[in-house]
Design an enzyme around this catalytic site. Structure first.
Site, mmCIF file in Angstrom:
data_model
loop_
_atom_site.group_PDB
_atom_site.id
_atom_site.type_symbol
_atom_site.label_atom_id
_atom_site.label_comp_id
_atom_site.label_asym_id
_atom_site.label_seq_id
_atom_site.Cartn_x
_atom_site.Cartn_y
_atom_site.Cartn_z
ATOM 1 N N ILE A 1 1.757 -0.079 6.829
ATOM 2 C CA ILE A 1 2.487 -1.340 6.767
ATOM 3 C C ILE A 1 2.556 -1.991 8.152
ATOM 4 O O ILE A 1 3.173 -1.467 9.071
ATOM 5 C CB ILE A 1 3.907 -1.125 6.203
ATOM 6 C CG1 ILE A 1 3.834 -0.379 4.863
ATOM 7 C CG2 ILE A 1 4.608 -2.473 6.050
ATOM 8 C CD1 ILE A 1 2.942 -1.034 3.821
ATOM 9 N N GLY B 1 -4.377 2.151 -2.485
ATOM 10 C CA GLY B 1 -4.527 1.018 -1.586
ATOM 11 C C GLY B 1 -4.792 -0.260 -2.343
ATOM 12 O O GLY B 1 -3.888 -1.015 -2.674
ATOM 13 N N GLU C 1 -4.918 -14.341 2.068
ATOM 14 C CA GLU C 1 -5.050 -13.155 2.916
ATOM 15 C C GLU C 1 -6.517 -12.855 3.210
ATOM 16 O O GLU C 1 -6.889 -12.547 4.350
ATOM 17 C CB GLU C 1 -4.400 -11.948 2.240
ATOM 18 C CG GLU C 1 -4.438 -10.687 3.104
ATOM 19 C CD GLU C 1 -3.763 -9.493 2.454
ATOM 20 O OE1 GLU C 1 -3.679 -8.440 3.111
ATOM 21 O OE2 GLU C 1 -3.321 -9.611 1.283
ATOM 22 N N ARG C 2 -7.361 -12.967 2.202
ATOM 23 C CA ARG C 2 -8.785 -12.680 2.401
ATOM 24 C C ARG C 2 -9.445 -13.725 3.293
ATOM 25 O O ARG C 2 -10.282 -13.386 4.137
ATOM 26 C CB ARG C 2 -9.474 -12.582 1.040
ATOM 27 C CG ARG C 2 -9.069 -11.320 0.291
ATOM 28 C CD ARG C 2 -9.362 -11.378 -1.187
ATOM 29 N NE ARG C 2 -8.873 -10.166 -1.842
ATOM 30 C CZ ARG C 2 -8.732 -10.009 -3.153
ATOM 31 N NH1 ARG C 2 -9.063 -11.000 -3.970
ATOM 32 N NH2 ARG C 2 -8.275 -8.883 -3.648
ATOM 33 N N THR D 1 0.822 -1.217 0.000
ATOM 34 C CA THR D 1 0.000 0.000 0.000
ATOM 35 C C THR D 1 0.853 1.263 0.000
ATOM 36 O O THR D 1 1.857 1.352 0.716
ATOM 37 C CB THR D 1 -0.926 0.010 1.223
ATOM 38 O OG1 THR D 1 -1.732 -1.157 1.199
ATOM 39 C CG2 THR D 1 -1.815 1.242 1.219
ATOM 40 N N GLY E 1 -6.869 -6.114 2.901
ATOM 41 C CA GLY E 1 -7.004 -7.271 2.029
ATOM 42 C C GLY E 1 -7.957 -7.076 0.873
ATOM 43 O O GLY E 1 -8.419 -8.037 0.259
ATOM 44 N N GLY E 2 -8.242 -5.822 0.553
ATOM 45 C CA GLY E 2 -9.230 -5.506 -0.482
ATOM 46 C C GLY E 2 -10.490 -4.986 0.175
ATOM 47 O O GLY E 2 -11.155 -5.720 0.915
ATOM 48 N N GLY F 1 -23.736 -2.239 27.536
ATOM 49 C CA GLY F 1 -24.072 -0.900 27.989
ATOM 50 C C GLY F 1 -22.832 -0.065 28.268
ATOM 51 O O GLY F 1 -21.836 -0.141 27.555
ATOM 52 N N GLY F 2 -22.880 0.712 29.337
ATOM 53 C CA GLY F 2 -21.752 1.581 29.673
ATOM 54 C C GLY F 2 -20.464 0.822 29.899
ATOM 55 O O GLY F 2 -19.375 1.309 29.570
#
Length: 383
Positions: free
Chosen positions: A158, A132, A242-243, A127, A367-368, A343-344
Site C-alpha cells: 500500500i 493482487g 490509474e492505468r 491489494t 495498476g494491473g 556503462g559503469g
C-alpha cells in the site's frame, strides 16, 4: 490548437519545472535513503497550486483535467524528479477520486479538501497478501454492527501507508465476487488498525509502502464510500485513470532516460572520441527516441479519448490498457539501454539513471499486471 501546449499548460509546465528544480531535485537522494517524502512537500506543492491539479475547485482542487495532470507528471520527471516522487506525492490521485464520485459532502469535507490542501495524506488499500489484480476476490471483511463496521483482514503493497492519515479501503460486506465489495475510509489511530511493517522495495525508494493489518477495527458507517456493496463499480471507474497515469510515468521516464543518455554520450569520450560519434550508440539513441515517441503518442491519444467519452466505454478501457502495456515495454527497454550507454557510471547508486532503471520495473506490475491487461485486451477484442 495543440491541446498539450496551450499558453495555460505551458505556464503550468514552467511552474512545475521550477518547483521540481527547487523543492525536489536537491533533496531526492536524501529522501531515497530515508524511504519517504517529508509531509512538508505536500504543503509546498499545494501552496504552489500543483497538488490539486485535475480536481474540481468545488472539492478543493485547482481545476483542470487529465491533460493538465499529465503535464504535471511529465514536467516533474523531465526536470529530474522520478516516478517514485509521483507515486508518493500524488497518492491522493488514487485515494480520493472514489470519495468524490460518491458525492458524499461530509466525506469530501473531512478527507478530500484537507488532502488537496496538503494537510492530510491518503492512500488506497486494495491489494492483499493472497491477491493482487484479482480485485473481485478480496477477503478483508467488514461486518455491520450498529453504527459501525467491524473490519478484519490485511492489505499489502500500500503506497503512502506509512505516512498516510487515512486509507480508502476495499472490504467485503456481502456475497463472494465483485457484488459484495464496499469502500470504507479507515483513519489512522483507529484501535486495531496498524501499519504492520514498512516494506523495502527494488525501486520507488522515496515512496513509502507498507503492509496493513485490521483486527476488530470499528469504522463508523458514516465512512462508507457510496453504496454498500457498490465499491467494485467505484474502483472500476478509476482503473482507466490509474492505468493512464502509469503509462504517463512510463513514457516520461523513458524520455528522461533518453535525455540523460544523449547528454552522457556527447560528454563521455572513449578512445579519443565522444560516445555519440559511434554509429552503434547513435542507432541506440534513435531507437530509444522512436519507441518513446510511439508510447507518448499512444498514451496521449488514449487520454484525449478518455476525456471525450465515458471511462466505462470498452474502447476507452482498451486504449488505456494498451497504452500502459506499450509504455511498459518502452520504458523497460529504454532505461536498460540508457544504463548500458552510461556503462559503469550508470550502475552507481548516485547516478540518476540508476534510479529510473529501478523505478521503471514496477510500472508493469501496478495498476494491473501486463499479463492480466493483455488477457483483458483479448476479451475486449473478441479474440
Amino acid at each position: 490548437m495543440d491541446l498539450w501546449n496551450t499558453p495555460e499548460r505551458q505556464a503550468l509546465r514552467e511552474t512545475v519545472t521550477r518547483f521540481t528544480e527547487r523543492e525536489i531535485v536537491p533533496h531526492l537522494p536524501q529522501w531515497e535513503d530515508e524511504g519517504q517524502l517529508p509531509r512538508s512537500l505536500s504543503k509546498a506543492a499545494a501552496a504552489a497550486g500543483i497538488l490539486g491539479v485535475g480536481f474540481a475547485e468545488e472539492v478543493g482542487g485547482e481545476g483542470g483535467d487529465a491533460i493538465d495532470t499529465a503535464v504535471v507528471t511529465e514536467a516533474i520527471i523531465e526536470a529530474g524528479g522520478s516516478a517514485g516522487v509521483i507515486a508518493s506525492l500524488f497518492t491522493h490521485g488514487i485515494a480520493v477520486p472514489h470519495i468524490i464520485d460518491s458525492g458524499n459532502p461530509d466525506l469530501i469535507d473531512r478527507f478530500v479538501r484537507p488532502t488537496l490542501a496538503g494537510e492530510l495524506i491518503g492512500s488506497l488499500g486494495v491489494t492483499e497478501p493472497d491477491g493482487g489484480s484479482d480485485v473481485a476476490n478480496i477477503t478483508t471483511r467488514a461486518v455491520r454492527d450498529g453504527d459501525h463496521y467491524v473490519v478484519n483482514g490485511a492489505k499489502t503493497f500500500i503506497t503512502s501507508a506509512v505516512r498516510g492519515d487515512f486509507v480508502t479501503t476495499a472490504v467485503r460486506t456481502g456475497e463472494p465476487g465483485f457484488g459484495g465489495i464496499s469502500l470504507l475510509v479507515v483513519e489512522k489511530g483507529t484501535p486495531g488498525f496498524e501499519v504492520a511493517r514498512p516494506l523495502r522495495k527494488m525501486g520507488w525508494h522515496c515512496s513509502d509502502t507498507a503492509e496493513l493489518s485490521f483486527t476488530d477495527v470499528r469504522v463508523p458507517v458514516a465512512n462508507l464510500v457510496g453504496e454498500e456493496n457498490g465499491g467494485f463499480v467505484l474502483l472500476m471507474q478509476q482503473f482507466v485513470n490509474e492505468r493512464l497515469g502509469l503509462a504517463l510515468q512510463g513514457y516520461a521516464t523513458a524520455q528522461r532516460a533518453l535525455d540523460l543518455a544523449v547528454r552522457y554520450a556527447k560528454e563521455r569520450e572513449t578512445f579519443g572520441k565522444p560516445l555519440a560519434s559511434r554509429q552503434v550508440i547513435r542507432h541506440k539513441l534513435v531507437e530509444m527516441h522512436r519507441r518513446t515517441s510511439a508510447a507518448r503518442t499512444v498514451t496521449r491519444a488514449a487520454i484525449e479519448k478518455s476525456l471525450a467519452r465515458s471511462v466505462t466505454d470498452p474502447d476507452v478501457i482498451l486504449d488505456a490498457l494498451m497504452a500502459k502495456n506499450t509504455a511498459v515495454e518502452t520504458v523497460e527497454w529504454v532505461v536498460s539501454e540508457a544504463v548500458q550507454i552510461h556503462g559503469g557510471a550508470g550502475y552507481m547508486r548516485d547516478s540518476e539513471i540508476d534510479r529510473h532503471y529501478r523505478d521503471a520495473r514496477i510500472i508493469g506490475i501496478g495498476g494491473g499486471a501486463t499479463e492480466v491487461l493483455t488477457d483483458l485486451a483479448a476479451k475486449l477484442l473478441g479474440y
